[in-house]
Scaffold this active site. Structure first.
Site, short mmCIF file in Angstrom:
data_model
loop_
_atom_site.label_atom_id
_atom_site.label_comp_id
_atom_site.label_asym_id
_atom_site.label_seq_id
_atom_site.Cartn_x
_atom_site.Cartn_y
_atom_site.Cartn_z
N GLY A 34 0.82 -1.21 0.00
CA GLY A 34 0.00 0.00 0.00
C GLY A 34 0.86 1.26 0.00
O GLY A 34 2.09 1.20 -0.03
N PHE A 35 0.18 2.38 0.10
CA PHE A 35 0.85 3.69 0.06
C PHE A 35 1.84 3.82 1.23
O PHE A 35 3.06 3.90 1.02
CB PHE A 35 -0.25 4.76 0.09
N ASP B 92 0.69 -8.63 2.33
CA ASP B 92 -0.42 -7.88 1.76
C ASP B 92 -1.35 -8.86 1.05
O ASP B 92 -0.86 -9.84 0.49
CB ASP B 92 0.12 -6.85 0.74
N ASN B 93 -2.66 -8.60 1.08
CA ASN B 93 -3.56 -9.45 0.30
C ASN B 93 -3.90 -8.81 -1.04
O ASN B 93 -4.68 -9.37 -1.83
CB ASN B 93 -4.84 -9.80 1.08
N SER C 279 -4.99 -2.11 5.76
CA SER C 279 -6.39 -1.68 5.88
C SER C 279 -6.78 -0.84 4.66
O SER C 279 -5.97 -0.05 4.19
CB SER C 279 -6.62 -0.81 7.12
N GLY D 101 -1.24 -11.67 18.59
CA GLY D 101 -0.88 -13.03 19.00
C GLY D 101 0.51 -13.40 18.48
O GLY D 101 1.33 -13.99 19.21
N TYR E 44 -14.65 1.68 9.52
CA TYR E 44 -13.23 1.99 9.65
C TYR E 44 -12.93 2.54 11.04
O TYR E 44 -12.06 2.05 11.75
CB TYR E 44 -12.85 3.02 8.58
N TYR F 94 -3.39 -5.97 25.28
CA TYR F 94 -2.20 -6.85 25.19
C TYR F 94 -1.02 -6.24 25.93
O TYR F 94 -0.20 -6.96 26.49
CB TYR F 94 -1.82 -7.12 23.71
N THR G 25 -2.47 12.11 4.99
CA THR G 25 -1.11 12.05 4.47
C THR G 25 -1.16 11.88 2.97
O THR G 25 -2.09 11.25 2.45
CB THR G 25 -0.37 10.86 5.13
#
Ligand code: UDP
Length: 323
Positions: free
Chosen positions: A17-18, A38-39, A82, A109, A152, A166, A182
């Site tokens: 991504g960016f 990444d997907n 995301s 995890g 989101y 966590y 950004t």
């Protein structure tokens, strides 16, 4: 204790991504072994193809909302996967919720299993349509959970809560960066956000679409400044959320006018309906980042917009018209 630990192998999700791709570049430059993941739903391999020949770079094509397995040691995890644009949330709302919630849980995890430091990409959207201005980290926000941006905003708020849990319950070393608007090279031309939309329209000499009357404000940070802030945060030992963004605030109408002037386009500015729940104002208070990271942005909007416009001009879709 400040500084990096010995295991300089880092997992970066959203690597194509960016922001993810700029983070890969930066951490390779700093001597890290980078594992990108990444997907490719919204990311593009063209952002990282220059890294595939490097032995310092590995890539996994994987959706982090499914169980994540990475062999070997990891010192750090940066969770940047995301969808990040309002039109993406409308198109893929469930994936947006899953990557921020299930994806974050899987990566926390993994961080716990590897004893890695986990940094999450949070957002100014946790402040929603803010009634406190400028926004300080202590502001709790004004979010509509069931509006179009809710998928989101609430995923990112859950992500912060899960990460702090966590930290407090498992003692995991964590960081939370709240990223404000950004921009820079490698933004997706058609991601629907103001800057690529305006620059794409300017390059095609078609109408520039300002939503509403353009009086809503944003504060735009150049990508190199943002990456520097994130780098410093990871290196610090500060575990609470930190705003990273540029406090120079302008209206969207002014922003469109600046792009018209910079590009020399013949395009006219036209006004369209304002999307639902579009925040009326946004500007980070960055006093915390100044204090704990010694960070503030350095690149002016004039410089940053020029570099970004020059990048968009090189895209294949504009070659015939402009070469
Ligand atoms: N915007 C606009 N025209 C466009 C795209 C966006 O006027 O073609 C407006 C949008 O309504 C918002 C601002 O520009 O007020 C920034 O939008 P963007 O999607 O870039 O980011 P965000 O709303 O998440 O800050």
């Amino acid at each position: 204790m400040e500084g990096f630990k010995k295991t300089k192998r880092i997992l970066i999700t959203g690597a194509a991504g960016f922001l993810g791709s700029h983070l890969c570049d930066r951490f390779i430059k700093e001597g890290f072994q980078v594992v990108g993941m990444d997907n490719l739903i919204t990311g593009s391999l063209s952002n990282i193809e220059h890294l595939f020949k490097l032995k310092e770079f590995e890539f996994y094509h994987h959706d982090v909302s499914k169980f994540v397995h990475v062999p070997g040691d990891l010192g750090y995890i940066l969770h940047f996967a995301s969808p990040a644009s309002p039109i993406d949330y409308l198109k893929i709302p469930i994936q947006t919720l899953k990557v921020g919630s299930l994806g974050t849980h899987n990566l926390l995890g993994l961080a716990k299993a590897k004893n890695a430091t986990m940094l999450i990409a949070s957002t100014s959207e946790v402040y929603g349509d803010p009634v406190v201005h400028p926004q300080k980290e202590t502001y709790w926000g004004n979010v509509n959970p069931i509006g179009p941006r809710g998928v989101y905003d609430e995923a990112k708020r859950f992500q912060e809560a899960m990460t702090m849990a966590y930290h407090t319950y498992h003692g995991l070393d964590t960081r939370i960066v709240r990223i404000f608007n950004t921009y820079g090279p490698r933004m997706r031309l058609n991601d629907g956000r103001a800057l690529p939309a305006f620059m794409g329209q300017a390059l095609k000499d078609i109408d520039i679409t300002v939503f509403g009357d353009g009086s809503q404000t944003r504060s735009f940070c150049y990508v190199d400044d943002l990456i520097e802030g994130i780098y410093r945060l990871l290196k610090s030992d500060y575990i609470y959320p930190v705003n990273v963004g540029n406090p120079q605030e302008i209206t969207i109408k002014q922003f469109a006018e600046e792009i018209v002037e910079l590009s020399g386009t013949k395009s006219k500015i036209v006004y369209k309906d304002l999307p639902k729940d579009d925040p009326k104002q946004r500007r980070p208070d960055i006093s915390l980042a100044k204090e704990v990271l010694g960070w503030e942005p350095k690149v002016s909007r004039q410089e940053g917009l020029k570099i970004t416009f020059d990048y968009f001009k090189t895209l294949p879709e504009f070659q015939e018209v402009h070469s």
